[in-house]
Design a protein around this motif. Structure first.
Motif, PDB file in Angstrom:
ATOM      1  N   SER A 225     124.500  16.160  21.433  1.00 48.94           N
ATOM      2  CA  SER A 225     124.988  17.197  22.721  1.00 48.94           C
ATOM      3  C   SER A 225     126.231  18.032  22.383  1.00 48.94           C
ATOM      4  CB  SER A 225     124.318  16.629  24.013  1.00 48.94           C
ATOM      5  OG  SER A 225     123.202  15.645  24.343  1.00 48.94           O
ATOM      6  N   VAL A 226     127.309  16.999  22.473  1.00 47.94           N
ATOM      7  CA  VAL A 226     128.632  16.953  22.151  1.00 47.94           C
ATOM      8  C   VAL A 226     128.894  17.942  20.834  1.00 47.94           C
ATOM      9  CG1 VAL A 226     131.331  16.755  22.659  1.00 47.94           C
ATOM     10  CG2 VAL A 226     128.947  15.912  24.818  1.00 47.94           C
ATOM     11  N   GLY A 227     128.893  17.029  20.163  1.00 46.92           N
ATOM     12  CA  GLY A 227     128.819  17.060  18.431  1.00 46.92           C
ATOM     13  C   GLY A 227     128.870  18.864  17.915  1.00 46.92           C
ATOM     14  N   PRO A 228     127.627  19.085  18.056  1.00 51.31           N
ATOM     15  CA  PRO A 228     128.018  20.167  17.323  1.00 51.31           C
ATOM     16  C   PRO A 228     128.816  22.141  17.706  1.00 51.31           C
ATOM     17  CG  PRO A 228     125.463  19.752  17.721  1.00 51.31           C
ATOM     18  CD  PRO A 228     126.531  18.546  18.288  1.00 51.31           C
ATOM     19  N   LYS A 229     128.940  21.656  19.745  1.00 53.93           N
ATOM     20  CA  LYS A 229     129.553  22.547  20.406  1.00 53.93           C
ATOM     21  C   LYS A 229     130.760  22.327  19.737  1.00 53.93           C
ATOM     22  CE  LYS A 229     126.162  22.209  24.063  1.00 53.93           C
ATOM     23  NZ  LYS A 229     125.716  23.716  24.013  1.00 53.93           N
ATOM     24  N   MET A 230     131.798  21.067  19.411  1.00 51.33           N
ATOM     25  CA  MET A 230     132.656  20.548  18.969  1.00 51.33           C
ATOM     26  C   MET A 230     132.741  21.540  17.819  1.00 51.33           C
ATOM     27  SD  MET A 230     135.527  20.023  20.546  1.00 51.33           S
ATOM     28  CE  MET A 230     136.934  19.976  19.745  1.00 51.33           C
ATOM     29  N   ALA A 231     131.654  20.961  16.789  1.00 53.25           N
ATOM     30  CA  ALA A 231     131.888  21.682  15.754  1.00 53.25           C
ATOM     31  C   ALA A 231     132.612  23.293  15.430  1.00 53.25           C
ATOM     32  CB  ALA A 231     130.327  21.624  15.188  1.00 53.25           C
ATOM     33  N   LEU A 232     132.520  23.799  16.143  1.00 59.58           N
ATOM     34  CA  LEU A 232     132.663  25.049  16.802  1.00 59.58           C
ATOM     35  C   LEU A 232     133.813  25.509  16.092  1.00 59.58           C
ATOM     36  CD1 LEU A 232     130.378  26.741  19.075  1.00 59.58           C
ATOM     37  CD2 LEU A 232     129.729  27.177  16.696  1.00 59.58           C
ATOM     38  N   PHE A 233     135.116  24.456  16.429  1.00 57.43           N
ATOM     39  CA  PHE A 233     136.699  24.463  16.831  1.00 57.43           C
ATOM     40  C   PHE A 233     136.775  23.538  15.764  1.00 57.43           C
ATOM     41  CE2 PHE A 233     134.874  24.965  20.893  1.00 57.43           C
ATOM     42  CZ  PHE A 233     135.789  26.210  20.921  1.00 57.43           C
ATOM     43  N   GLU A 234     136.183  23.884  14.080  1.00 59.19           N
ATOM     44  CA  GLU A 234     136.241  22.905  13.337  1.00 59.19           C
ATOM     45  C   GLU A 234     138.170  22.676  12.423  1.00 59.19           C
ATOM     46  OE1 GLU A 234     135.050  25.366   9.706  1.00 59.19           O
ATOM     47  OE2 GLU A 234     135.263  23.788   8.172  1.00 59.19           O
ATOM     48  N   GLY A 235     138.259  21.704  12.834  1.00 59.97           N
ATOM     49  CA  GLY A 235     139.366  21.102  12.166  1.00 59.97           C
ATOM     50  C   GLY A 235     140.960  21.064  13.387  1.00 59.97           C
ATOM     51  N   TYR A 236     140.181  20.558  14.807  1.00 60.02           N
ATOM     52  CA  TYR A 236     140.600  20.935  16.036  1.00 60.02           C
ATOM     53  C   TYR A 236     141.447  19.456  15.970  1.00 60.02           C
ATOM     54  CZ  TYR A 236     141.949  20.429  21.602  1.00 60.02           C
ATOM     55  OH  TYR A 236     142.740  20.923  22.013  1.00 60.02           O
ATOM     56  N   GLN A 237     142.605  19.950  16.624  1.00 65.95           N
ATOM     57  CA  GLN A 237     143.546  18.225  16.477  1.00 65.95           C
ATOM     58  C   GLN A 237     143.739  18.864  17.747  1.00 65.95           C
ATOM     59  OE1 GLN A 237     144.459  15.910  13.779  1.00 65.95           O
ATOM     60  NE2 GLN A 237     142.296  16.490  13.333  1.00 65.95           N
ATOM     61  N   MET A 238     143.714  17.158  18.629  1.00 59.05           N
ATOM     62  CA  MET A 238     144.638  16.972  20.397  1.00 59.05           C
ATOM     63  C   MET A 238     145.788  17.366  19.579  1.00 59.05           C
ATOM     64  SD  MET A 238     141.575  14.789  21.811  1.00 59.05           S
ATOM     65  CE  MET A 238     142.120  13.323  20.879  1.00 59.05           C
ATOM     66  N   PRO A 239     146.878  17.301  21.040  1.00 61.76           N
ATOM     67  CA  PRO A 239     148.436  16.781  20.719  1.00 61.76           C
ATOM     68  C   PRO A 239     148.659  15.673  20.015  1.00 61.76           C
ATOM     69  CG  PRO A 239     148.031  17.809  22.942  1.00 61.76           C
ATOM     70  CD  PRO A 239     146.634  17.104  22.429  1.00 61.76           C
ATOM     71  N   ALA A 240     149.313  15.039  18.844  1.00 59.54           N
ATOM     72  CA  ALA A 240     149.684  13.779  18.641  1.00 59.54           C
ATOM     73  C   ALA A 240     150.380  12.860  19.608  1.00 59.54           C
ATOM     74  CB  ALA A 240     150.680  14.158  17.707  1.00 59.54           C
ATOM     75  N   THR A 241     151.226  13.637  20.594  1.00 63.31           N
ATOM     76  CA  THR A 241     150.994  12.063  22.011  1.00 63.31           C
ATOM     77  C   THR A 241     149.772  11.471  22.244  1.00 63.31           C
ATOM     78  OG1 THR A 241     151.554  14.140  23.261  1.00 63.31           O
ATOM     79  CG2 THR A 241     153.587  12.479  21.598  1.00 63.31           C
ATOM     80  N   TYR A 242     148.752  12.235  22.340  1.00 62.19           N
ATOM     81  CA  TYR A 242     147.606  12.059  23.428  1.00 62.19           C
ATOM     82  C   TYR A 242     147.343  10.973  23.478  1.00 62.19           C
ATOM     83  CZ  TYR A 242     142.837  11.751  25.732  1.00 62.19           C
ATOM     84  OH  TYR A 242     142.829  11.352  26.707  1.00 62.19           O
ATOM     85  N   GLY A 243     147.181  10.321  24.058  1.00 58.71           N
ATOM     86  CA  GLY A 243     146.729   9.147  24.318  1.00 58.71           C
ATOM     87  C   GLY A 243     147.709   7.672  24.650  1.00 58.71           C
ATOM     88  N   GLN A 244     148.977   8.176  23.867  1.00 57.38           N
ATOM     89  CA  GLN A 244     150.145   7.130  24.249  1.00 57.38           C
ATOM     90  C   GLN A 244     150.708   6.679  24.900  1.00 57.38           C
ATOM     91  OE1 GLN A 244     153.159   8.887  21.346  1.00 57.38           O
ATOM     92  NE2 GLN A 244     151.478   8.946  19.809  1.00 57.38           N
ATOM     93  N   ASN A 245     150.795   5.897  25.293  1.00 60.35           N
ATOM     94  CA  ASN A 245     151.658   4.808  26.617  1.00 60.35           C
ATOM     95  C   ASN A 245     153.197   5.732  26.883  1.00 60.35           C
ATOM     96  OD1 ASN A 245     149.867   3.248  26.868  1.00 60.35           O
ATOM     97  ND2 ASN A 245     151.340   1.435  26.706  1.00 60.35           N
ATOM     98  N   SER A 246     153.373   6.388  28.465  1.00 61.94           N
ATOM     99  CA  SER A 246     154.399   6.829  28.591  1.00 61.94           C
ATOM    100  C   SER A 246     154.833   6.735  29.062  1.00 61.94           C
ATOM    101  CB  SER A 246     153.609   7.511  29.640  1.00 61.94           C
ATOM    102  OG  SER A 246     152.317   8.594  29.387  1.00 61.94           O
ATOM    103  N   VAL A 247     156.323   7.073  29.185  1.00 63.70           N
ATOM    104  CA  VAL A 247     157.749   6.165  29.407  1.00 63.70           C
ATOM    105  C   VAL A 247     157.595   6.613  30.788  1.00 63.70           C
ATOM    106  CG1 VAL A 247     159.805   5.834  29.456  1.00 63.70           C
ATOM    107  CG2 VAL A 247     158.366   5.986  26.986  1.00 63.70           C
ATOM    108  N   ILE A 248     158.220   6.254  31.880  1.00 63.37           N
ATOM    109  CA  ILE A 248     158.308   6.082  33.369  1.00 63.37           C
ATOM    110  C   ILE A 248     159.260   5.285  33.889  1.00 63.37           C
ATOM    111  CG2 ILE A 248     157.692   6.371  36.286  1.00 63.37           C
ATOM    112  CD1 ILE A 248     155.290   7.355  33.562  1.00 63.37           C
ATOM    113  N   PRO A 249     160.365   6.077  33.769  1.00 62.28           N
ATOM    114  CA  PRO A 249     161.678   5.959  34.662  1.00 62.28           C
ATOM    115  C   PRO A 249     161.781   5.517  35.577  1.00 62.28           C
ATOM    116  CG  PRO A 249     161.738   8.290  35.084  1.00 62.28           C
ATOM    117  CD  PRO A 249     159.924   7.629  34.344  1.00 62.28           C
ATOM    118  N   GLU A 250     162.683   3.943  35.303  1.00 62.62           N
ATOM    119  CA  GLU A 250     162.799   3.026  36.870  1.00 62.62           C
ATOM    120  C   GLU A 250     162.657   4.333  38.285  1.00 62.62           C
ATOM    121  OE1 GLU A 250     161.009   0.613  38.272  1.00 62.62           O
ATOM    122  OE2 GLU A 250     159.746   0.639  35.533  1.00 62.62           O
ATOM    123  N   ALA A 251     163.258   3.637  39.417  1.00 56.72           N
ATOM    124  CA  ALA A 251     163.780   4.545  40.272  1.00 56.72           C
ATOM    125  C   ALA A 251     165.069   3.894  40.156  1.00 56.72           C
ATOM    126  CB  ALA A 251     163.665   3.236  41.292  1.00 56.72           C
TER     127      ALA A 251
END
Lengths: 458, 333
Positions: free
Chosen positions: A432-458
């Motif tokens: 269901s999703v694969g062919p629709k996404m295939a229309l955006f050939e070579g699409y790249q999510m931001p390289a930082t996506y999925g990485q842990n975020s640094v949250i400053p302490e109070a």
């Protein structure tokens, strides 16, 4: 009696009136008036508090914010804004669910704001956006360009009723987020102990089912390392073994807590479209539910006396890293809007430290602005969810986000009912999703996506 | 219009009068070939001016959108920017899309039960509204009233009505077994049945049309039948039904057309998801999702064109079949 002349004159006048209506002014032409589609009518007062504070600043003193609380047609129904943009009546700035940002950017509904940052801030986009949580910025990034600034965020955890747990003889230390992170096995055991049935076998009280509340496929996917898209292969990976594990989890729980019985239980105590005060948790029938900090406000409003607490989402085994996912709103600029300094000042104020410090404590959600988090300018009851942020992330920023969400939700329904096996579900999802996404050939999510975020302490 | 028993009107001065047996005498009129006189042309221009608001309305709000929709069905279009021509791509995708098959199946299931059931309910209501009693005006109002409830409100009423613990429906089930364990809205087939039940409360509109048909049946025919010894059932079977068949045909076609477009009730009771297990994902709901949820207006247009073709085919099929059961012989009493 109407004469021919009268009739024709009236018809001509009506046609002229209609034509003039079509040429109606498209809003103020002055750039000191900013047309803003706000968060929603129920929270209009919170919008106004930020606007008042903005007007009290030097930059905002001469600017009028023309607020319009346009109700949404549905989660991803963009017909109103598309019609407004096409008709030239779109707002200059629009508060939008970040989840829709990439899809809307991909269809050309939004203006990128990189130029505004470079022109008025004189710094790079990366440097400027480092003021906000990385995953919230990633969710607003499409094809390397930024399409908005983030406002609030949240995270998912388990909400439980202490009285119900205590009544079932459960050691509450297990649920103390500072002492322990529940495993799936422990959660199942607790659920068994809480669940009671009547003489006919119907659930009277229910412990937990993973498809209730915020128990979306994405929720458990983040804990089982199921990724929807691979940047490396530039393809959808919905048929991976990890995704199968997500649906096996549903199937496994549905075997012990059958869908039909659980469904009758939920239909009884929180029927579809019921008011927010009518939930199985509030009627003390449900022991635990998957939810987020957005529940804090309704808990305070509708069940202030119930001992409702929060803990982490369950992990596979003791010692596993915690996980969650976060959504939230953003300010974006619809196509064709006037990209003025005044508009930029308003966006910057609303999403920046000052704006978020005003609005977040009122909402009960968490800020995305790091300084606001550091200053703890949010509802103290949401503290656990703040602790979840470092290992949380957004749903994958994809131009087919709505299709993916819809597909996963439907598969969940099929698997818990038993009309599809987990293997069949993941195969259908990929188709269901694969062919629709295939229309955006070579699409790249931001390289930082999925990485842990640094949250400053109070 | 012989269908309603009124004789066809012949344009004055255009054709010879009809013979008593309904056939025309003399040579057939040369339709459309006669030159218009100056007065005719002036009358025509004036007539067109009078109906110009409707002509413009039809062109702007019907002809243009339909034509544009057909064009969009051959494109990839999000609502923004320019459409990209993809030829038959959307149609090929539609035939391979499992949700198109699923939603079509759901819609046909609905149509095959809701339409015949709706005709029966409407006919029964019409017969009740046609009773020769003093309070008939009250009955008509009461029977028609549910049709005035908006589908939106009706859906919310049904959610409560079908509540497993407190709903009236489940209380009735409790008499026979365990109603608390039955959630009709939580079952893929049950949710369709619930929506079919909801549709029956709107039968009043069709009932009014049936009632008009019933009032059109000459009383003398019934009197003659009674004299010949026909009972009420025989009168219904041999007089009412055949003479009501043109109205039945009309209600059947509008019923099928409406059933193919079922949307509102399913959207509300399933919160827009069409679940459980896509059991209430009707064709129009899937079309709507594609158009406004997934920003695929081209694909949604292709689905709309396919729906139009299916609707047209069904209407033609019904018309073709109607030659066997529709009787146009009744005359206004």
């Amino acid at each position: 009696m109407i004469t021919r002349r009268t009739f024709l004159s009236a018809a001509a006048a009506s046609a002229a009136a209609l034509s003039l209506g079509a040429c109606a002014p498209r809003g103020s032409s002055s750039d000191t008036v900013i047309r803003y589609w706000g968060m929603q009518a129920a929270d209009a007062d919170k919008d106004l508090k930020v606007i008042d504070a903005f007007n009290a600043t030097r930059a905002g003193s001469r600017i009028t914010i023309d607020v319009n609380q346009v109700p949404s047609n549905g989660v991803a129904d963009m017909s109103q804004i598309i019609t407004a943009v096409r008709g030239g009546t779109a707002p200059d700035v629009w508060q939008m669910d970040r989840f829709n940002a990439v899809q809307n950017a991909s269809i050309g509904l939004l203006e990128p704001i990189d130029d505004l940052i470079e022109e008025y801030e004189g710094v790079s986009v990366e440097e400027f956006t480092s003021q906000w949580l990385q995953f919230a910025v990633d969710e607003l990034t499409y094809d390397g360009r930024l399409y908005g600034l983030p406002i609030n965020t949240d995270a998912r955890g388990i909400m439980y009723n202490e009285d119900i747990l205590r009544g079932a003889g459960i050691d509450l230390d297990m649920f103390d987020p500072q002492q322990h992170v529940l495993t799936w096995d422990e959660l199942r055991e607790v659920s068994r102990k809480i669940t009671t049935t009547d003489s006919r076998g119907n659930f009277e009280t229910l412990g937990f089912v993973p498809w209730d509340g915020e128990g979306w496929p994405y929720t458990w996917a983040f804990g089982l390392d199921a990724q929807l898209y691979s940047n490396e292969t530039a393809s959808v990976t919905l048929d991976s073994p990890q995704w199968r594990a997500v649906f096996e989890l549903y199937a496994d729980w549905a075997e012990e807590f059958p869908y039909a019985k659980a469904d009758a239980f939920f239909a009884t105590y929180q029927p579809p479209n019921a008011p927010p005060s009518q939930t199985a948790i509030f009627s003390e029938r449900l022991g635990m539910s998957t939810t987020g900090p957005f529940s804090i406000r309704s808990n305070e409003k509708y069940a202030p006396k119930l001992p409702l607490k929060f803990t982490w989402l369950p992990v596979g085994a003791e010692g596993d890293e915690t996980y969650s996912w976060s959504g939230g709103a953003s300010l974006v600029v619809p196509k064709g809007a006037r990209m003025t300094r005044n508009l930029w000042e308003f966006m910057k104020f609303y999403t920046g430290f000052e704006g978020q410090s005003i609005v977040q404590p009122l909402l009960g959600d968490l800020p995305t602005n790091l300084r606001t988090i550091q200053a703890r300018n949010y509802n103290p009851k949401a503290e656990l969810f703040r602790q979840m942020l470092p290992t949380s992330t957004s749903r994958p920023p994809l131009p087919v986000g709505s299709v993916a969400w819809d597909t996963l939700q439907r598969s969940r329904s099929s698997v818990i009912i038993g009309s599809q096996t987990p293997q069949e579900a993941v195969a259908i999802n990929q188709l269901s999703v694969g062919p629709k996404m295939a229309l955006f050939e070579g699409y790249q999510m931001p390289a930082t996506y999925g990485q842990n975020s640094v949250i400053p302490e109070a | 219009m012989t269908a309603t028993g009124v004789k066809a009107r012949v344009p004055v001065g255009d054709a010879p009068p009809e013979a008593a047996d309904g056939t025309a005498e003399g040579p057939p009129p040369e339709r459309g070939r006669r030159r218009l006189s100056r007065t005719d042309r002036r009358d025509l221009a004036l007539g067109l001016k009078y109906i110009s608001p409707w002509i413009v309305g039809i062109l702007v709000f019907v002809v243009y959108p339909v034509g544009y929709s057909i064009y969009l069905s051959f494109t990839r279009y999000s609502g923004m920017g320019a459409p990209t021509w993809v030829g038959l791509g959307n149609y090929v995708t539609a035939f391979a899309d499992p949700l198109v098959a699923k939603s079509t199946g759901n819609t046909l299931f609905y149509a095959m039960i809701a339409v015949p059931l709706g005709l029966v309910v409407a006919l029964v209501l019409a017969l009740a509204m046609n009773q020769n009693v003093r309070e008939v005006a009250w009955y008509r109002t009461i029977f028609y009233a549910p049709s005035l409830i908006p589908a939106f409100a009706m859906s919310f009423i049904f959610i409560v009505f079908l509540n497993p613990q407190f709903g009236v429906f489940n209380q009735v089930l409790n008499i026979f077994g365990d109603g608390a364990n039955v959630n009709l809205l939580g079952d893929p087939t049950g949710v369709k049945i619930a929506i079919i039940m909801m549709a029956q409360l709107g039968a009043g509109n069709a009932a009014l049309i049936f009632l008009a048909g019933l009032r059109n049946v000459p009383k003398t025919v019934y009197e003659a039948a009674r004299v010949d010894g026909a009972g009420p059932m025989r009168q219904f079977r041999s007089i009412t039904l055949p003479l009501l068949s043109p109205v039945l045909l009309f209600n059947l076609i509008t019923g099928v057309s409406g059933a193919l477009q079922v949307f509102t009730e399913a959207y509300i009771v399933t919160n827009g998801t069409g679940d459980p297990d896509a059991g209430a994902l009707f064709y129009m709901m899937y079309l709507y999702k594609n158009a406004f949820g997934f920003a695929e207006l081209g694909y949604a247009s292709a689905l709309a064109v396919l729906l139009f073709l299916v609707g047209l085919a069904l209407a033609l099929l019904i018309f073709w079949c109607s030659r066997r059961f529709v009787n146009y012989d009744v005359e206004a009493s």
